[in-house]
Scaffold this motif. Structure first.
Motif, PDB file in Angstrom:
ATOM      1  N   CYS A   3     -26.508 -13.126  42.108  1.00 24.68           N
ATOM      2  CA  CYS A   3     -25.602 -12.881  43.234  1.00 24.68           C
ATOM      3  C   CYS A   3     -25.373 -14.163  44.023  1.00 24.68           C
ATOM      4  N   ARG A   4     -26.417 -14.943  44.185  1.00 23.45           N
ATOM      5  CA  ARG A   4     -26.286 -16.202  44.918  1.00 23.45           C
ATOM      6  C   ARG A   4     -25.381 -17.168  44.145  1.00 23.45           C
ATOM      7  N   LEU A   5     -25.521 -17.213  42.826  1.00 26.98           N
ATOM      8  CA  LEU A   5     -24.649 -18.073  42.020  1.00 26.98           C
ATOM      9  C   LEU A   5     -23.201 -17.598  42.067  1.00 26.98           C
ATOM     10  N   LEU A   6     -23.003 -16.300  42.039  1.00 27.06           N
ATOM     11  CA  LEU A   6     -21.654 -15.756  42.140  1.00 27.06           C
ATOM     12  C   LEU A   6     -21.041 -16.070  43.498  1.00 27.06           C
ATOM     13  N   LEU A   9     -19.950 -19.651  43.524  1.00 29.19           N
ATOM     14  CA  LEU A   9     -18.724 -19.805  42.746  1.00 29.19           C
ATOM     15  C   LEU A   9     -17.511 -19.347  43.548  1.00 29.19           C
ATOM     16  N   ILE A  10     -17.640 -18.197  44.195  1.00 29.40           N
ATOM     17  CA  ILE A  10     -16.524 -17.679  44.993  1.00 29.40           C
ATOM     18  C   ILE A  10     -16.189 -18.625  46.133  1.00 29.40           C
ATOM     19  N   LEU A  11     -17.195 -19.189  46.756  1.00 32.22           N
ATOM     20  CA  LEU A  11     -16.940 -20.088  47.888  1.00 32.22           C
ATOM     21  C   LEU A  11     -16.327 -21.415  47.453  1.00 32.22           C
ATOM     22  N   ARG A  12     -16.613 -21.869  46.255  1.00 30.40           N
ATOM     23  CA  ARG A  12     -16.139 -23.186  45.804  1.00 30.40           C
ATOM     24  C   ARG A  12     -14.797 -23.140  45.083  1.00 30.40           C
ATOM     25  N   ASP A  13     -14.555 -22.101  44.313  1.00 29.53           N
ATOM     26  CA  ASP A  13     -13.403 -22.079  43.426  1.00 29.53           C
ATOM     27  C   ASP A  13     -12.263 -21.250  44.028  1.00 29.53           C
ATOM     28  N   ILE A  18      -8.838 -15.992  44.779  1.00 30.23           N
ATOM     29  CA  ILE A  18      -7.635 -15.224  44.446  1.00 30.23           C
ATOM     30  C   ILE A  18      -8.007 -13.952  43.687  1.00 30.23           C
ATOM     31  N   CYS A  19      -8.890 -14.069  42.714  1.00 33.46           N
ATOM     32  CA  CYS A  19      -9.326 -12.889  41.946  1.00 33.46           C
ATOM     33  C   CYS A  19     -10.022 -11.875  42.849  1.00 33.46           C
ATOM     34  N   THR A  20     -10.836 -12.354  43.759  1.00 29.75           N
ATOM     35  CA  THR A  20     -11.533 -11.464  44.683  1.00 29.75           C
ATOM     36  C   THR A  20     -10.543 -10.722  45.575  1.00 29.75           C
TER      37      THR A  20
END
Length: 110
Positions: A3-6, A9-13, A18-20
């Protein structure tokens, strides 16, 4: 850990942002719009098929010589008929709540 890695990823990319947002919008459609795809339309179809099946297999007696299962089905059919006869969504959902609560009790009791 995942979850932390996800989250990183969401914060950086930007593509992940957009997908979220697209997924959040897609999952909020049933809440925002009363569409035939969601809500009372399919509930009414399920109730109508139950009532039709009950009327086909139920004995045409006065209700005194019904088995306990048939009595429970008769009560379910009564709630389903009340829901199907409702003129507003609020009245439909009130009767549907009783219908599904009684159906849930039947599933729990076996």
């Amino acid at each position: 850990m995942y979850c932390r890695l996800l989250l990183k990823l969401i914060l950086r990319d930007k593509a992940a942002w957009i997908c979220t947002l697209v997924l959040a919008a897609a999952f909020s459609v049933p809440i925002a719009f009363n569409s035939p795809i969601y809500g009372p339309f399919f509930m009414k179809q399920g109730m109508q098929s139950f009532v039709d099946a009950f009327n086909t297999r139920a004995p045409q007696a006065n209700g005194t010589d019904l088995s306990p299962e048939q009595q429970a089905d008769a009560e379910l059919a009564r709630y389903a008929n009340a829901a199907l006869a409702a003129q507003t969504d609020a009245a439909f959902l009130d009767s549907a709540e009783s219908y599904y609560a009684l159906m849930g009790e039947g599933f729990q009791s076996g």
